[in-house]
Design an enzyme around this catalytic site. Sequence first.
Site, PDB file in Angstrom:
ATOM      1  N   ASP A  92     -11.415   5.746 -10.106  1.00 50.56           N
ATOM      2  CA  ASP A  92     -11.202   4.598  -9.205  1.00 50.56           C
ATOM      3  C   ASP A  92     -10.924   3.293  -9.962  1.00 50.56           C
ATOM      4  O   ASP A  92     -10.085   2.493  -9.537  1.00 50.56           O
ATOM      5  CB  ASP A  92     -12.432   4.372  -8.317  1.00 50.56           C
ATOM      6  CG  ASP A  92     -12.677   5.533  -7.381  1.00 50.56           C
ATOM      7  OD1 ASP A  92     -11.743   6.333  -7.181  1.00 50.56           O
ATOM      8  OD2 ASP A  92     -13.799   5.646  -6.858  1.00 50.56           O
TER       9      ASP A  92
HETATM   10  P1  NAP Z   1     -14.982   7.801 -10.278  1.00 52.13           P
HETATM   11  O1  NAP Z   1     -13.892   7.079  -9.612  1.00 52.13           O
HETATM   12  O2  NAP Z   1     -16.119   8.271  -9.452  1.00 52.13           O
HETATM   13  O3  NAP Z   1     -14.299   9.046 -11.038  1.00 52.13           O
HETATM   14  C1  NAP Z   1     -15.014   9.839 -11.904  1.00 52.13           C
HETATM   15  C2  NAP Z   1     -14.090  10.958 -12.334  1.00 52.13           C
HETATM   16  O4  NAP Z   1     -14.799  11.687 -13.340  1.00 52.13           O
HETATM   17  C3  NAP Z   1     -13.773  11.928 -11.219  1.00 52.13           C
HETATM   18  O5  NAP Z   1     -12.453  11.763 -10.797  1.00 52.13           O
HETATM   19  C4  NAP Z   1     -14.036  13.312 -11.829  1.00 52.13           C
HETATM   20  O6  NAP Z   1     -12.867  14.099 -11.724  1.00 52.13           O
HETATM   21  C5  NAP Z   1     -14.348  13.018 -13.283  1.00 52.13           C
HETATM   22  N1  NAP Z   1     -15.419  13.856 -13.808  1.00 52.13           N
HETATM   23  C6  NAP Z   1     -16.586  14.190 -13.229  1.00 52.13           C
HETATM   24  N2  NAP Z   1     -17.302  14.990 -14.027  1.00 52.13           N
HETATM   25  C7  NAP Z   1     -16.576  15.153 -15.140  1.00 52.13           C
HETATM   26  C8  NAP Z   1     -16.761  15.892 -16.335  1.00 52.13           C
HETATM   27  N3  NAP Z   1     -17.871  16.628 -16.558  1.00 52.13           N
HETATM   28  N4  NAP Z   1     -15.792  15.852 -17.277  1.00 52.13           N
HETATM   29  C9  NAP Z   1     -14.652  15.133 -17.073  1.00 52.13           C
HETATM   30  N5  NAP Z   1     -14.422  14.430 -15.965  1.00 52.13           N
HETATM   31  C10 NAP Z   1     -15.361  14.437 -15.005  1.00 52.13           C
HETATM   32  O7  NAP Z   1     -15.625   6.953 -11.467  1.00 52.13           O
HETATM   33  P2  NAP Z   1     -15.282   5.516 -12.027  1.00 52.13           P
HETATM   34  O8  NAP Z   1     -13.830   5.384 -12.331  1.00 52.13           O
HETATM   35  O9  NAP Z   1     -16.291   5.282 -13.100  1.00 52.13           O
HETATM   36  O10 NAP Z   1     -15.552   4.543 -10.795  1.00 52.13           O
HETATM   37  C11 NAP Z   1     -16.847   4.271 -10.282  1.00 52.13           C
HETATM   38  C12 NAP Z   1     -16.853   4.335  -8.771  1.00 52.13           C
HETATM   39  O11 NAP Z   1     -18.211   4.135  -8.308  1.00 52.13           O
HETATM   40  C13 NAP Z   1     -16.015   3.232  -8.136  1.00 52.13           C
HETATM   41  O12 NAP Z   1     -15.485   3.684  -6.927  1.00 52.13           O
HETATM   42  C14 NAP Z   1     -17.058   2.155  -7.889  1.00 52.13           C
HETATM   43  O13 NAP Z   1     -16.674   1.249  -6.876  1.00 52.13           O
HETATM   44  C15 NAP Z   1     -18.232   2.998  -7.459  1.00 52.13           C
HETATM   45  N6  NAP Z   1     -19.449   2.203  -7.599  1.00 52.13           N
HETATM   46  C16 NAP Z   1     -19.962   1.956  -8.822  1.00 52.13           C
HETATM   47  C17 NAP Z   1     -21.031   1.104  -8.935  1.00 52.13           C
HETATM   48  C18 NAP Z   1     -21.606   0.722 -10.262  1.00 52.13           C
HETATM   49  O14 NAP Z   1     -22.506  -0.089 -10.281  1.00 52.13           O
HETATM   50  N7  NAP Z   1     -21.129   1.268 -11.368  1.00 52.13           N
HETATM   51  C19 NAP Z   1     -21.602   0.520  -7.816  1.00 52.13           C
HETATM   52  C20 NAP Z   1     -21.036   0.802  -6.579  1.00 52.13           C
HETATM   53  C21 NAP Z   1     -19.975   1.650  -6.485  1.00 52.13           C
HETATM   54  P3  NAP Z   1     -12.950  15.712 -11.766  1.00 52.13           P
HETATM   55  O15 NAP Z   1     -13.883  16.117 -10.702  1.00 52.13           O
HETATM   56  O16 NAP Z   1     -11.563  16.141 -11.585  1.00 52.13           O
HETATM   57  O17 NAP Z   1     -13.487  16.063 -13.138  1.00 52.13           O
END
Ligand code: NAP
Length: 463
Positions: A388
Amino acid sequence: MSPTATQHIIEVCYLIATALFILSLKWLSAPSTARRGVLAGEIGMALAIGGTLLHHGIIDYKWILIALVLGTIIGVPLGLVQMTAVPQRTALSHACGALCVTLVGTAEFYLRSPNVPRFMMAVLCLEVILGSLTFTGSLMATGKLQEVLPQRPITYRGQNFVNLSLLGIAIMLAVLLVLNPGQKALFPLIVFIPLIFGVMMIIPIGGADMPTVISLLNSYAGLSAAAMGFVLDSKLLIIAGALDGSSGFILSVIMSKAMNRSFTNVLFGAFGQVQTSAAGAQEARTVRSATAEEASGILAAANSVAIVPGYGMAVAQAQHKVRELFDALTKKGIDVKFGIHPVAGRMPGHMNVLLAEADIPYDRLLDMDSINPDFPQTDVVLIIGANDVTNPAARTDQSSPIFGMPILDVDKARTVMVIKRSMNPGFAGIDNPLYYFDKTLMLFGDAKGFVGDIVRELTGGGH
Ligand code: NAP
């Protein structure tokens, strides 16, 4: 020891504890001083508990001892959870704190009623209303994040009206109680109605918004503790509660900003429910994939590499392999930086903590605003389990649920490589057009395994 001398010792303990809590927050704000911050917080809390135990009002330590043993039995396993489970663990701690505040408030009311001065009654009402709604709200948040409850927002017509009416009724009853503290029958209602409100408040909020909601609940728990401080005449509780309340609030604001969402949108927007966007149009598109050998060749030929970690790196616990990759590339004279998005992962600072654990130098970690201008001059961006936070639809697709969220502009680099296991979406549940770009190579596999394979190729350990 005379009661006056004991009282002096208690006051000194509280004063030092207060100073340590403030310093702890200050030190926690930078990775280089964070450990000191944790230690200061721990010593402050030990002094606060020690000072309280000296209180001359305590005549029997039996129940306190039982509570200490119970608290330890619950607390030790809570401290050992995986890093990825910290958000729900934090929510559970808030639930415990809020339950405690509600129970103390209830006990104080029945001890003092009907002779409760108006100001005290108002503070008591605030304490139990915030405490009760935080208790059930935090339990619901824990359940959603732990996936024992459905993550999707559940909505129905007139939901906001029902929820706000419940809160409105509780506040009206509180006003009646303040005007006439003798009406004991009303008190259970100002505990019970917010308990229901806490559940109803969380139902329409999707899993992706839970971390923001948790820090908001943190803020409520802090404010209710500060109110308890007024009731118990404890300056320490007032200060600690106010620190907790304000820091939780500031954190919620930072997280909302990083997702380009308003508070009302987080609380009432039912984010994560409609997840169509332009995904349909991309179904027929194809992606290019590559092997570890090819990826290592591309990395070795680069002058500058930006690594963008995300939730997948945390799940795979790949940070130590990433450190090996960093070492292998810097040894070849390649300039390696890390691009850290403020909401990458599942909690604020998630990536910083993991990369610090692997001893990656702090000065190589750049936040979004610092690294974004560098991407057009970057040869290769290696995305490890992030999705994301790299989605260009946030800039271009007005129909996307994350439209307007500031992202890492990785698509501006010369070559983009993405390590993830499949084409599955990330937490927002939406497709990422980046994967279909000509300059993008998909490296399908587990983050730890794939980074390990690349390191082997780079260091000559491959075939
Ligand atoms: P993300 O959008 O959730 O994507 C994580 C990606 O990691 C997934 O597409 C997944 O794809 C891949 N993945 C999962 N396990 C894996 C593994 N073992 N090996 C390789 N790839 C793996 O993560 P992000 O880009 O870090 O974004 C964070 C999200 O959380 C945002 O939408 C954000 O708004 C939300 N959020 C975060 C917080 C915060 O405080 N950090 C707070 C509120 C909301 P596959 O399944 O294809 O592997």
